[in-house]
Design a protein around this motif. Structure first.
Motif, PDB file in Angstrom:
ATOM      1  N   ARG A  20     -15.128   1.783  -0.967  1.00  0.00           N
ATOM      2  CA  ARG A  20     -16.119   0.824  -0.110  1.00  0.00           C
ATOM      3  C   ARG A  20     -17.404   1.649   0.044  1.00  0.00           C
ATOM      4  O   ARG A  20     -18.346   0.956   0.007  1.00  0.00           O
ATOM      5  CB  ARG A  20     -15.414   0.903   1.203  1.00  0.00           C
ATOM      6  CG  ARG A  20     -15.841  -0.033   2.098  1.00  0.00           C
ATOM      7  CD  ARG A  20     -15.065  -0.590   3.027  1.00  0.00           C
ATOM      8  NE  ARG A  20     -14.456   0.475   4.195  1.00  0.00           N
ATOM      9  CZ  ARG A  20     -13.709   0.931   4.556  1.00  0.00           C
ATOM     10  NH1 ARG A  20     -12.495   0.155   4.101  1.00  0.00           N
ATOM     11  NH2 ARG A  20     -13.253   1.739   5.689  1.00  0.00           N
ATOM     12  N   VAL A  21     -17.460   3.081   0.202  1.00  0.00           N
ATOM     13  CA  VAL A  21     -18.696   3.610   0.238  1.00  0.00           C
ATOM     14  C   VAL A  21     -19.699   3.497  -1.046  1.00  0.00           C
ATOM     15  O   VAL A  21     -20.541   3.935  -0.812  1.00  0.00           O
ATOM     16  CB  VAL A  21     -18.565   5.043   0.807  1.00  0.00           C
ATOM     17  CG1 VAL A  21     -18.088   4.957   2.438  1.00  0.00           C
ATOM     18  CG2 VAL A  21     -17.755   6.019   0.101  1.00  0.00           C
ATOM     19  N   LEU A  75     -23.417  10.355  -3.602  1.00  0.00           N
ATOM     20  CA  LEU A  75     -23.368   9.364  -2.308  1.00  0.00           C
ATOM     21  C   LEU A  75     -24.570   9.844  -1.473  1.00  0.00           C
ATOM     22  O   LEU A  75     -25.148   9.092  -0.545  1.00  0.00           O
ATOM     23  CB  LEU A  75     -22.283   9.404  -1.385  1.00  0.00           C
ATOM     24  CG  LEU A  75     -21.065   8.632  -2.339  1.00  0.00           C
ATOM     25  CD1 LEU A  75     -19.688   8.877  -1.314  1.00  0.00           C
ATOM     26  CD2 LEU A  75     -21.210   7.280  -2.194  1.00  0.00           C
ATOM     27  N   ARG A 123      -2.490   0.665  -7.969  1.00  0.00           N
ATOM     28  CA  ARG A 123      -3.846   0.948  -7.322  1.00  0.00           C
ATOM     29  C   ARG A 123      -5.120   0.268  -8.096  1.00  0.00           C
ATOM     30  O   ARG A 123      -5.155   0.310  -9.138  1.00  0.00           O
ATOM     31  CB  ARG A 123      -4.316   2.272  -7.013  1.00  0.00           C
ATOM     32  CG  ARG A 123      -3.161   2.832  -5.941  1.00  0.00           C
ATOM     33  CD  ARG A 123      -3.763   3.838  -5.360  1.00  0.00           C
ATOM     34  NE  ARG A 123      -2.961   4.109  -4.147  1.00  0.00           N
ATOM     35  CZ  ARG A 123      -2.719   3.376  -2.876  1.00  0.00           C
ATOM     36  NH1 ARG A 123      -3.537   2.418  -2.979  1.00  0.00           N
ATOM     37  NH2 ARG A 123      -1.785   3.536  -2.287  1.00  0.00           N
ATOM     38  N   ASP A 182       0.710  -1.119   0.029  1.00  0.00           N
ATOM     39  CA  ASP A 182       0.034   0.043   0.132  1.00  0.00           C
ATOM     40  C   ASP A 182       0.929   1.254  -0.118  1.00  0.00           C
ATOM     41  O   ASP A 182       0.338   2.359  -0.373  1.00  0.00           O
ATOM     42  CB  ASP A 182      -0.851  -0.009   1.162  1.00  0.00           C
ATOM     43  CG  ASP A 182      -2.175   0.748   0.864  1.00  0.00           C
ATOM     44  OD1 ASP A 182      -2.525   0.813  -0.057  1.00  0.00           O
ATOM     45  OD2 ASP A 182      -2.854   1.274   2.088  1.00  0.00           O
ATOM     46  N   TYR A 193     -12.725  -2.441  -2.550  1.00  0.00           N
ATOM     47  CA  TYR A 193     -13.472  -2.244  -1.194  1.00  0.00           C
ATOM     48  C   TYR A 193     -12.299  -2.327   0.115  1.00  0.00           C
ATOM     49  O   TYR A 193     -12.463  -1.669   0.902  1.00  0.00           O
ATOM     50  CB  TYR A 193     -14.216  -3.624  -1.122  1.00  0.00           C
ATOM     51  CG  TYR A 193     -15.184  -3.559  -0.187  1.00  0.00           C
ATOM     52  CD1 TYR A 193     -16.441  -2.964  -0.093  1.00  0.00           C
ATOM     53  CD2 TYR A 193     -14.751  -3.916   1.134  1.00  0.00           C
ATOM     54  CE1 TYR A 193     -17.205  -3.032   0.847  1.00  0.00           C
ATOM     55  CE2 TYR A 193     -15.633  -3.986   2.288  1.00  0.00           C
ATOM     56  CZ  TYR A 193     -16.880  -3.551   2.269  1.00  0.00           C
ATOM     57  OH  TYR A 193     -17.791  -3.298   3.149  1.00  0.00           O
ATOM     58  N   PHE A 194     -11.286  -3.159  -0.130  1.00  0.00           N
ATOM     59  CA  PHE A 194     -10.276  -3.059   0.829  1.00  0.00           C
ATOM     60  C   PHE A 194      -9.232  -1.893   0.562  1.00  0.00           C
ATOM     61  O   PHE A 194      -8.658  -1.749   1.744  1.00  0.00           O
ATOM     62  CB  PHE A 194      -9.578  -4.516   1.218  1.00  0.00           C
ATOM     63  CG  PHE A 194     -10.322  -5.577   1.477  1.00  0.00           C
ATOM     64  CD1 PHE A 194     -10.827  -5.537   2.641  1.00  0.00           C
ATOM     65  CD2 PHE A 194     -11.146  -6.392   0.588  1.00  0.00           C
ATOM     66  CE1 PHE A 194     -11.816  -6.291   3.237  1.00  0.00           C
ATOM     67  CE2 PHE A 194     -12.163  -7.347   0.895  1.00  0.00           C
ATOM     68  CZ  PHE A 194     -12.420  -7.625   2.404  1.00  0.00           C
ATOM     69  N   GLU A 195      -9.158  -1.240  -0.582  1.00  0.00           N
ATOM     70  CA  GLU A 195      -7.855  -0.617  -0.764  1.00  0.00           C
ATOM     71  C   GLU A 195      -8.347   0.642  -0.324  1.00  0.00           C
ATOM     72  O   GLU A 195      -7.356   1.560   0.106  1.00  0.00           O
ATOM     73  CB  GLU A 195      -7.546  -0.740  -2.366  1.00  0.00           C
ATOM     74  CG  GLU A 195      -6.541   0.047  -2.606  1.00  0.00           C
ATOM     75  CD  GLU A 195      -6.111   0.074  -4.138  1.00  0.00           C
ATOM     76  OE1 GLU A 195      -5.387  -0.844  -4.621  1.00  0.00           O
ATOM     77  OE2 GLU A 195      -6.496   1.100  -4.873  1.00  0.00           O
ATOM     78  N   ASN A 196      -9.429   0.951  -0.724  1.00  0.00           N
ATOM     79  CA  ASN A 196      -9.820   2.580  -0.943  1.00  0.00           C
ATOM     80  C   ASN A 196     -11.310   2.690  -0.058  1.00  0.00           C
ATOM     81  O   ASN A 196     -12.302   2.325  -0.614  1.00  0.00           O
ATOM     82  CB  ASN A 196      -9.999   3.185  -2.136  1.00  0.00           C
ATOM     83  CG  ASN A 196      -9.989   4.337  -2.267  1.00  0.00           C
ATOM     84  OD1 ASN A 196     -10.480   5.288  -1.462  1.00  0.00           O
ATOM     85  ND2 ASN A 196      -9.498   4.827  -3.349  1.00  0.00           N
ATOM     86  N   PRO A 197     -11.392   3.401   0.978  1.00  0.00           N
ATOM     87  CA  PRO A 197     -12.410   3.748   1.548  1.00  0.00           C
ATOM     88  C   PRO A 197     -13.725   4.465   0.465  1.00  0.00           C
ATOM     89  O   PRO A 197     -14.974   4.281   0.816  1.00  0.00           O
ATOM     90  CB  PRO A 197     -12.318   4.639   2.876  1.00  0.00           C
ATOM     91  CG  PRO A 197     -11.167   5.168   2.565  1.00  0.00           C
ATOM     92  CD  PRO A 197     -10.223   4.235   1.788  1.00  0.00           C
ATOM     93  N   GLU A 198     -13.084   5.098  -0.269  1.00  0.00           N
ATOM     94  CA  GLU A 198     -13.934   5.763  -1.315  1.00  0.00           C
ATOM     95  C   GLU A 198     -14.655   4.845  -2.229  1.00  0.00           C
ATOM     96  O   GLU A 198     -15.615   4.967  -2.597  1.00  0.00           O
ATOM     97  CB  GLU A 198     -13.305   6.714  -2.148  1.00  0.00           C
ATOM     98  CG  GLU A 198     -12.331   7.720  -1.222  1.00  0.00           C
ATOM     99  CD  GLU A 198     -12.845   9.303  -1.673  1.00  0.00           C
ATOM    100  OE1 GLU A 198     -13.411   9.626  -2.699  1.00  0.00           O
ATOM    101  OE2 GLU A 198     -12.294  10.000  -0.837  1.00  0.00           O
TER     102      GLU A 198
END
Lengths: 751, 66
Positions: free
Chosen positions: A247-248, A381, A185, A179, A240-245
């Motif tokens: 994930r949401v 969002l 990415r 990371d 999903y695990f790499e970037n919270p953006e």
């Protein structure tokens, strides 16, 4: 291919530009691999160092973990790490349970452990992507903890605790380096996939419009879209695990992907219908709808190119909605042309056929609107999801997965039985590896090839590990020298892991190499143990490989038969199940079937294309049947139930075993239903007449009209020669294969 | 703070339950920050996320040690 074009364009070039070209190629292809190698090697060194400092019993486990979770992209590493953690914890818990309860009865213990491995293999074969990996790991971890603890049951908790700690340490190091150190990415790739997927679909529509889409290319494109959707799901999972953006936005991305698949099948329905009309000689209708597609493509490509982001997709969306609401007005214009053209040719004007195609076009527009809505919602969002769909969950068919689980169960029993009967000192290692092979490659398209690559890696690893262990390490002192000694082996194998054609060999090398060298604070140079262990593990791989090829091999014939049965069940669902929510259910089953078909297909032999065509044809018919049933429900007594039932029965019989006689029976049932209300088919076009009330097509709720168009659609499909040829072709393929290998069942039809 | 805690008679490092609790809190915080676009204002989001986690973990362990 942009690369080859670039090279071709500069072919009579100056030497300098050739070197520049070569450098650019190297930068594009090799540079990322070397970054990956460096990153992985540093993570391995860090994991080893920490493991030494903390005094772990086997630092090589941490090292192996780094090798295993090291994938080119940061998100992949984090996702695989997450599922590895879950698998390890579950496996450790099962190992402690087994040792705690049945350690007195060794045979029962082996059977239970084999059963657990079988269950895990079933899970690994059923799920795809990293979830499958969690199942592999929980089976593997249970055996790797429980088998050594069989001799010293009181130590099981310590073994488990160390194993879990070492795995976590490896995960931590791999994750941090992936990371932070020049990361590659998933997020970027995911954003690109959203944009390119949508753009390539529009490009595909443009090709279809220009008549550049040959049948083979049409099938290939369908395949490409489904493959794209499967890959997209994998990217979403890693992102999903790499970037919270990401994930949401996960639910939104899922929606987009599901709608992306739906629009593909919706377009298939429309395009196939146009093809049938062309073959039936209704050129005027085809031309009319082709003319409609020009303004549609204009709306989809504002400024001559497809939308590049969600904000642009919103603009396209409003144009698209407007286009759809104006469809009746637009159809009126083309209707006049069709009318004059057909009357000039001296034929009767096919009003109801025009309506049938118009309705199908409107359904395609609906799917297109929905995928664009999903695209536009990606950056909003705050707003609610535009609509819901059943989640897209790629998995293998159940029966196949259960059979793979049984095979793993059997493998572990056989190898463990041999181990116990022959009192083989290193039998436990062989048992573990044989089970792992069965679980790891359960869902691979070519399990035997994958297992063979792993075997090559193992065979190369043994002399290499022996050389390092007995010729090099005894002369070294200190951690830096240790890392230096590891470097050539680790870097070469990680480089191999980054090269797709030999990735399996690299992974196999790393697995056995780390295990055999067994690096530790106090080294234990035991040549006899080394050979016993190494040979046992290689024999374990061979045993797994033999089981993969000998017991229930991945036979295309069985798979094709199971897929046909599944398609038949889908069609049955369309004919029989309760109508409430049926269309959504049918759509999600459709996606599942297509995905299974495509993901298991052996691309090199091209066998999947007729299967895919067959699947799409069956699904097209199923969709038509659901619409017909809804119309019949609303028509009530005007469409008697016995007639509908006879129709559905005949169609199911045809799908069950296609033959000219059954096809004639099904067509006769459709004709009988059409003859029930003959007047409808003579009326002027409802779509056109309705312009006065300004109703969009999908809001026309006259059940008799809906029924009539659906019956016309079904009759068109059944009358379609290529469609029927496709049905019979897959059946013939199965028959030919059955004839090759004499099987008890005889599918020769009375017809 | 004791080095190990007994859970159902099994000795576990005390840091383990702290780690699990902190990981859960971090996950929520991380999602919330992503939801409101906070990471778009950060120079190096992965480094920030790792540092945030370490701060939370060490902070929680330090506070509970008192």
């Amino acid at each position: 291919m942009p690369d080859s074009n670039a090279i071709a364009a500069s072919s009579p070039a100056k030497p300098v530009s050739v070197i520049a070209e070569a450098l650019r190629d190297w930068r594009a292809l090799e540079w990322p691999k070397w970054i990956f190698v460096l990153r992985t090697f540093l993570a391995v060194c860090a994991a080893l160092w920490i493991a030494f400092r903390l005094g772990f019993t086997s630092p090589s486990t941490a090292m192996t973990t780094v090798f295993i979770v090291s994938l080119p992209q940061a998100g992949q590493v984090l996702a695989k790490s997450f599922y590895r953690t879950i698998g390890t914890l579950a496996g450790a818990a099962i190992a402690i349970l087994l040792i705690g309860n049945v350690v007195q009865d060794r045979n029962l213990f082996i059977v239970l452990l084999a059963a657990w491995l079988g269950i895990c293999t079933t899970g690994a074969a059923y799920f795809r992507g990293f979830q499958a990996y969690a199942f592999v790991l929980s089976g593997y971890t249970a055996s790797i903890i429980a088998l050594p603890a069989l001799a010293q049951p009181q130590a099981v908790f310590d073994i488990a605790l160390f194993r879990v700690s070492e795995v976590m340490l490896g995960i931590f190091c791999a994750g941090v380096f992936a990371d932070l150190l020049l990361p590659n990415r998933v997020t970027d790739q995911l954003i690109k996939a959203v944009r390119e997927g949508y753009a390539s679909f529009i490009d595909y529509l443009q090709q279809a419009r220009d008549g550049r889409l040959e049948l083979a290319a049409f099938e290939e494109s369908n395949l490409a879209f489904i493959t794209r959707a499967i890959e997209f799901e994998g990217l979403r999972e890693s992102g999903y695990f790499e970037n919270p953006e990401i994930r949401v936005r996960s639910a939104r991305l899922r929606l987009y992907n599901a709608e992306f698949m739906n629009v593909g099948t919706a377009f298939y329905g429309f395009y196939a219908m146009l093809g049938r009309r062309r073959r039936a000689g209704d050129e005027a209708i085809v031309a009319a709808f082709r003319a409609l597609s020009d303004p549609l493509l204009m709306a989809l490509q504002p400024g001559g190119r497809p939308p590049a982001n969600a904000a642009e997709a919103r603009r396209v969306l409003s144009d698209l909605r407007e286009f759809r609401s104006q469809l009746p007005q637009r159809l009126r214009a083309t209707h006049v042309e069709v009318d004059t053209a057909t009357r000039a040719a001296g034929k009767a004007f096919p009003e109801i056929r025009f309506d049938t195609v118009a309705r199908q076009f409107d359904r395609f527009l609906e799917a297109l609107t929905r995928v664009t809505e999903a695209y536009a919602a990606l950056d909003q969002l705050g707003a609610k999801l535009p609509h819901r769909v059943a989640p897209f969950s790629p998995h293998t068919e159940t029966l196949g997965a259960v059979m793979m689980g049984l095979r793993a169960f059997l493998t572990v029993l056989l190898v463990a039985g041999f181990w116990i009967v022959s009192a083989w000192p290193a039998g436990a290692s062989a048992t573990i590896i044989a089970g792992v092979i069965c679980a790891l490659f359960a869902a691979a398209p070519k399990p035997a090839v994958a297992a063979r690559n792993l075997l090559y890696g193992f065979i190369i690893a043994m002399p290499a590990a022996g050389f390092l262990l007995f010729a090099v390490l005894p002369h070294l002192e200190g951690f830096a020298l240790l890392c230096a000694a590891f470097a050539p082996f680790a870097m070469a194998s990680v480089y191999a892991m980054a090269t797709p054609s030999i990735a399996g060999i690299g992974l196999g090398f790393n697995l056995l190499f780390a295990n055999l060298v067994g690096i530790n604070n106090v080294m234990d140079y035991d040549p006899i143990g080394f050979f016993n262990n190494g040979i046992a593990q290689i024999l374990g791989v061979i045993a797994g490989l033999l089981m993969l090829t000998a017991v229930m091999p991945a036979a295309p014939r069985e798979f094709a038969l199971r897929m046909r049965a599944q398609l038949r069940r889908n069609a049955e669902l369309a004919c029989r199940a309760r109508l409430i929510g049926l269309r959504a259910r049918f759509e999600s089953r459709t996606r599942d079937s297509l995905v299974q078909l495509v993901s298991r297909a052996d691309r090199s032999r091209g066998e999947h294309l007729p299967q895919l065509a067959h699947a799409l044809a069956v699904l097209d018919l199923g969709d038509a049947i659901i619409h017909l049933r809804r119309a019949a429900r609303d028509a009530g007594a005007r469409f008697p139930a016995p007639m509908l039932n006879a129709l559905l029965h005949n169609i199911l019989a045809l799908l069950h075993r296609p033959s000219p006689i059954k096809r004639a029976a099904a067509l006769a049932a459709v004709e009988a239903a059409i003859a029930l209300q003959p007047d409808i088919y003579q009326l002027p076009s409802v779509v056109i007449d309705d312009v006065a009330s300004d109703r969009p097509i999908h809001a026309i709720d006259d059940p008799l009209w809906r029924m009539a168009t659906d019956l016309m659609r079904i009759r068109g499909i059944l009358n379609d020669e290529p469609w029927f040829a496709e049905m019979v072709r897959t059946l013939d393929m199965d028959r030919a294969q059955i004839a090759e290998e004499p099987a008890p069942e005889d599918t020769s039809d009375a017809a | 703070m004791p080095r190990e805690v007994a859970i159902y008679g099994v000795l576990l490092p005390t840091l383990l339950p702290i780690l699990i609790g902190v990981a859960a809190c971090y996950w929520l915080l991380d999602t919330a920050l992503g939801r409101f676009g906070f990471y778009q204002r950060v120079w190096h989001p992965p480094l920030f996320r790792l540092s945030l986690f370490i701060c939370l973990f060490v902070g929680a362990a330090w506070v509970l040690q008192q």
